[in-house]
Structures are given as structure tokens and as C-alpha cells.
Design a protein around this motif. Structure first.
Motif, PDB file in Angstrom:
ATOM      1  N   GLU A  94       0.820  -1.216   0.000  1.00  0.00           N
ATOM      2  CA  GLU A  94       0.000   0.000   0.000  1.00  0.00           C
ATOM      3  C   GLU A  94       0.853   1.266   0.000  1.00  0.00           C
ATOM      4  O   GLU A  94       0.419   2.314  -0.491  1.00  0.00           O
ATOM      5  CB  GLU A  94      -0.928   0.002   1.221  1.00  0.00           C
ATOM      6  CG  GLU A  94      -2.052  -1.018   1.135  1.00  0.00           C
ATOM      7  CD  GLU A  94      -2.894  -1.094   2.389  1.00  0.00           C
ATOM      8  OE1 GLU A  94      -4.000  -1.665   2.316  1.00  0.00           O
ATOM      9  OE2 GLU A  94      -2.440  -0.595   3.458  1.00  0.00           O
ATOM     10  N   ARG A 115      -5.449 -12.562   1.627  1.00  0.00           N
ATOM     11  CA  ARG A 115      -5.486 -11.097   1.712  1.00  0.00           C
ATOM     12  C   ARG A 115      -4.184 -10.497   1.196  1.00  0.00           C
ATOM     13  O   ARG A 115      -4.181  -9.429   0.572  1.00  0.00           O
ATOM     14  CB  ARG A 115      -5.763 -10.681   3.156  1.00  0.00           C
ATOM     15  CG  ARG A 115      -7.157 -11.109   3.602  1.00  0.00           C
ATOM     16  CD  ARG A 115      -7.446 -10.823   5.047  1.00  0.00           C
ATOM     17  NE  ARG A 115      -7.662  -9.395   5.294  1.00  0.00           N
ATOM     18  CZ  ARG A 115      -8.107  -8.921   6.446  1.00  0.00           C
ATOM     19  NH1 ARG A 115      -8.393  -9.763   7.446  1.00  0.00           N
ATOM     20  NH2 ARG A 115      -8.275  -7.628   6.611  1.00  0.00           N
ATOM     21  N   ALA A 118      -4.374 -10.821  -2.612  1.00  0.00           N
ATOM     22  CA  ALA A 118      -5.323  -9.842  -3.150  1.00  0.00           C
ATOM     23  C   ALA A 118      -4.673  -8.464  -3.261  1.00  0.00           C
ATOM     24  O   ALA A 118      -4.868  -7.747  -4.250  1.00  0.00           O
ATOM     25  CB  ALA A 118      -6.563  -9.777  -2.256  1.00  0.00           C
ATOM     26  N   ALA A 119      -3.872  -8.098  -2.260  1.00  0.00           N
ATOM     27  CA  ALA A 119      -3.169  -6.812  -2.309  1.00  0.00           C
ATOM     28  C   ALA A 119      -2.123  -6.801  -3.419  1.00  0.00           C
ATOM     29  O   ALA A 119      -1.941  -5.792  -4.110  1.00  0.00           O
ATOM     30  CB  ALA A 119      -2.515  -6.527  -0.957  1.00  0.00           C
ATOM     31  N   LYS A 121      -2.242  -8.491  -6.221  1.00  0.00           N
ATOM     32  CA  LYS A 121      -2.962  -8.340  -7.488  1.00  0.00           C
ATOM     33  C   LYS A 121      -3.399  -6.889  -7.694  1.00  0.00           C
ATOM     34  O   LYS A 121      -3.267  -6.328  -8.785  1.00  0.00           O
ATOM     35  CB  LYS A 121      -4.178  -9.261  -7.502  1.00  0.00           C
ATOM     36  CG  LYS A 121      -3.862 -10.739  -7.615  1.00  0.00           C
ATOM     37  CD  LYS A 121      -5.146 -11.549  -7.589  1.00  0.00           C
ATOM     38  CE  LYS A 121      -4.883 -13.035  -7.722  1.00  0.00           C
ATOM     39  NZ  LYS A 121      -6.145 -13.829  -7.649  1.00  0.00           N
ATOM     40  N   GLN A 122      -3.937  -6.291  -6.625  1.00  0.00           N
ATOM     41  CA  GLN A 122      -4.444  -4.924  -6.715  1.00  0.00           C
ATOM     42  C   GLN A 122      -3.353  -3.933  -7.103  1.00  0.00           C
ATOM     43  O   GLN A 122      -3.568  -3.029  -7.916  1.00  0.00           O
ATOM     44  CB  GLN A 122      -5.051  -4.518  -5.371  1.00  0.00           C
ATOM     45  CG  GLN A 122      -5.577  -3.080  -5.343  1.00  0.00           C
ATOM     46  CD  GLN A 122      -6.056  -2.667  -3.961  1.00  0.00           C
ATOM     47  OE1 GLN A 122      -6.212  -3.496  -3.066  1.00  0.00           O
ATOM     48  NE2 GLN A 122      -6.279  -1.376  -3.766  1.00  0.00           N
ATOM     49  N   HIS A 123      -2.149  -4.120  -6.536  1.00  0.00           N
ATOM     50  CA  HIS A 123      -1.056  -3.167  -6.751  1.00  0.00           C
ATOM     51  C   HIS A 123      -0.084  -3.608  -7.845  1.00  0.00           C
ATOM     52  O   HIS A 123       0.894  -2.910  -8.113  1.00  0.00           O
ATOM     53  CB  HIS A 123      -0.305  -2.941  -5.435  1.00  0.00           C
ATOM     54  CG  HIS A 123      -1.142  -2.311  -4.368  1.00  0.00           C
ATOM     55  ND1 HIS A 123      -1.503  -0.986  -4.380  1.00  0.00           N
ATOM     56  CD2 HIS A 123      -1.722  -2.842  -3.254  1.00  0.00           C
ATOM     57  CE1 HIS A 123      -2.250  -0.711  -3.321  1.00  0.00           C
ATOM     58  NE2 HIS A 123      -2.400  -1.816  -2.622  1.00  0.00           N
TER      59      HIS A 123
END
Length: 359
Positions: A94, A115, A118-119, A121-123
Motif C-alpha cells: 500500500e 489477503r 489480493a493486495a 494483485k491490486q497493486h
């Protein structure tokens, strides 16, 4: 001619890894990551020396939050090194980490790993599955025994188990490392792993030691693997200034004619003809060329009798005498200089040559 192993390609920031990309050189800071100023200063020095990817330890949230400010001040991709705490992995991403190094099985179970993935993948953050001989699961040690040169299976199975955990989450932006402090275990482990996966591999010998022992162990293990086409990125782990890790890495790659960055230093081992402080002269020249990028061959020789002849292929060289030294280019004498001015004049000539060749 070295034929590289075919692998998938991933991106760590702007640096491609695998898929035929140049073998990248990594290092790791030894500063307190939360101390942004000191950490940035060290990374900038490593950048100048040719480090292409930097890893920082993230032991707490303060370190994870510091990544944002560090990223803003540097030019190379930053990887966060995480142990056990999935929250630190998420926080690091993040705050701008461009890669994370984890052992997926140590993050506290499937939900916490999910989790983390998922982070990632998101970033758009790749994950290095990093397994060391000291971090292998107990059931694998019980089944296969502690990794040895003849039986590195526990190391490989630990890595594959952790890779499968990521694959089950639909994640494949992965590179793998399986490090041992034993040279032969490292070699045979990577050989076997390379036959079983097409993910890019990060090479290293863990806990290799100080400058001499660490350089020898790392060069033997990584040199053999690289010559066999195995390895997509590497770190030379030394109990020394990280700058020396980068220097050793490029010397290793140069010796195998894989990559050349900056001048190559050749120097004689000294003998009874030497009449100057050759060790000090060679050390100063070696320091001066670390930030140069032009692939020159630079010689530092102990005597004027054999210097130009033995180092005839050098682009530029220096040789000492009694109270005087000579500077030569391609074996031809170009200047004779008093000993006390020799280093200064030689470095001036070297920088002139670098500047001319860069134009």
C-alpha cells in the motif's frame, strides 16, 4: 556460448526478470528502513555502483510506511522483505513496494495469505517465494531430511509447496529462491528446481560469510549455475558493505561474459621487482572506477619492466618504478610521472578516456 533457460517474464517495477531479460543485480540495505534519510543515502550509493533492484527489511509498520518516502527519492525498484506478518506485506504494498519477498506458508494460514495475494494483485506486485535451509517446514524435514548436496529435496519441496499456495489463489507473478549456505546444496537444489518450474529464479548463497569466504562461495555456486543457463537475477550476500556485493556481482557476470558494466581492473600480484605501494595504488584505482560505466580494461602493474608488456591488451594502465611511474595505453608508453603524482595523473587520463569513449 551460454544458453539461458527459458522462463516466464515478470516485472519488478521497470526491471524485467526472466524471459530472456538481462540478469539483474540486487542488493539489500543494512540500515533501519524507518530511517528514511540513511536508507535513501545508501540506496543512492548502490544505484551509482549498478544495483538494479533493492530490498529493504520491513520488521514493523513504521518501516512499511517509510517505503513511500524512500520510493519517492530513488530510481530503482524496491522490494519489501517480510517475515510472518501478512499485515506488514499488505502495508508495504500500500505504501509503494514494487515487490515482496515472503514465505507464503509462514503468514498465518490461507485467509491471511489470500489477503496478501489480493493486495499483490491490486497493486501489480510480484512475489518472491524465498526458502532457506533454515526455514523448511518440519514435516518436510522429517520426510526428506535436512538438505544436503545429494538430497536437497526438502528445500525444493518447500518452495514448490509455497508456490502452489499462490497458484491456488490464482497468482502466478512469481519468482523463486532456494538458498543454502552450502555451495553444493545450492547448486544441486537449483538444478533440480529448474527442471520442475518455468518461473524465474533468484540466485544466492545465504549466510555466505565475509568478503573472501562469501565471494568464493557465491562465485563458485552462482558461477556454475549461470554457466549452465540457470538464474534470472542474483544477490551476492556478504557480511560487508552492500556496495561490495554489487561489485562482486558484476565481476562475476563479467568473468562469464554475461554482462559488462564499467571498467575491468587487472593487476599483478607483486614480486620482488615492485618498488611502489602497489596495494594502495590498486585500491585507489579500484575505488575510482566503481561508478564508471564504460567497459574499459584498466591495468595496475608493479614494475615498468613488465607492466606494458604483460598488460598490452589493457586500454590504459599504470606501472610503478623507483620514484617514478609510467602511464601506458595499449602497451605504448604515453607519460612518465613522479611517483607522488602518479595516481592523480593516471585518474585524470582514465576519466579523459572514459569521457571520449562515451561521446
Amino acid at each position: 556460448m551460454i544458453k539461458r533457460r527459458d522462463t516466464r517474464r515478470i516485472m519488478v517495477g521497470s526491471v524485467p526478470i526472466g524471459g530472456g531479460a538481462p540478469i539483474s543485480v540486487q542488493s539489500m540495505t543494512n540500515t533501519d528502513t524507518a530511517d528514511v534519510e540513511r536508507t535513501v543515502r545508501q540506496i543512492k550509493q548502490l544505484e551509482e555502483a549498478g544495483c538494479e533492484i533493492i530490498r529493504v527489511a520491513v520488521p514493523d509498520l513504521e518501516a512499511a510506511r517509510a517505503i513511500r518516502a524512500i520510493r519517492a527519492a530513488i530510481d530503482i525498484p524496491l522490494i519489501a522483505d517480510i517475515h510472518f506478518d501478512w499485515r506488514l506485506a499488505v502495508a508495504a504494498m500500500e505504501h509503494g513496494a514494487q515487490g515482496i519477498r515472503i514465505n507464503p506458508g509462514n503468514l498465518g494460514g490461507p485467509e491471511k495469505l489470500a489477503r496478501t495475494v489480493a493486495a499483490a494483485k491490486q497493486h501489480g506486485v510480484p512475489i518472491r517465494v524465498g526458502v532457506n535451509s533454515g526455514s523448511i517446514e518440519k514435516d518436510l524435514l522429517h520426510r526428506y531430511g535436512y538438505p544436503t548436496p545429494d538430497q536437497p529435496t526438502a528445500l525444493i519441496e518447500s518452495a514448490l509447496r509455497n508456490v502452489r499456495l499462490l497458484e491456488q489463489q490464482g497468482f502466478a507473478d512469481i519468482k523463486i529462491s532456494i538458498k543454502s549456505s552450502d555451495v553444493l546444496t545450492t547448486i544441486n537444489g537449483y538444478r533440480q528446481l529448474a527442471r520442475q518450474v518455468d518461473y524465474p529464479l533468484h540466485l544466492g548463497v545465504t549466510e555466505a560469510g565475509g568478503l573472501i569466504a562469501g565471494t568464493v562461495k557465491s562465485s563458485v555456486a552462482l558461477g556454475i549455475l549461470l554457466h549452465e543457463g540457470i538464474g534470472d537475477t542474483l544477490r551476492i550476500s556478504l557480511t560487508r558493505d552492500p556496495l561490495e556485493e554489487v561489485q562482486v556481482a558484476y565481476s562475476l557476470l563479467r568473468s562469464l561474459k554475461i554482462r559488462e558494466r564499467g571498467p575491468e581492473l587487472i593487476s599483478c600480484p607483486t614480486c620482488g621487482r615492485t618498488r611502489i605501494d602497489l596495494f594502495a595504488l590498486a585500491d585507489e584505482v579500484e575505488k575510482a572506477i566503481q561508478t564508471m560505466r564504460t567497459p574499459l580494461k584498466v591495468a595496475v602493474m608493479g614494475c615498468v619492466v613488465n607492466g606494458p608488456g604483460e598488460a598490452r591488451e589493457a586500454d590504459i594502465g599504470v606501472a610503478g618504478g623507483i620514484g617514478v611511474g609510467i602511464i601506458f595505453k595499449k602497451g605504448e608508453l604515453v607519460k612518465k610521472v613522479p611517483e607522488e603524482e602518479l595516481l592523480t595523473v593516471f585518474l585524470e587520463e582514465l576519466r579523459k578516456m572514459e569521457g571520449f569513449l562515451e561521446k
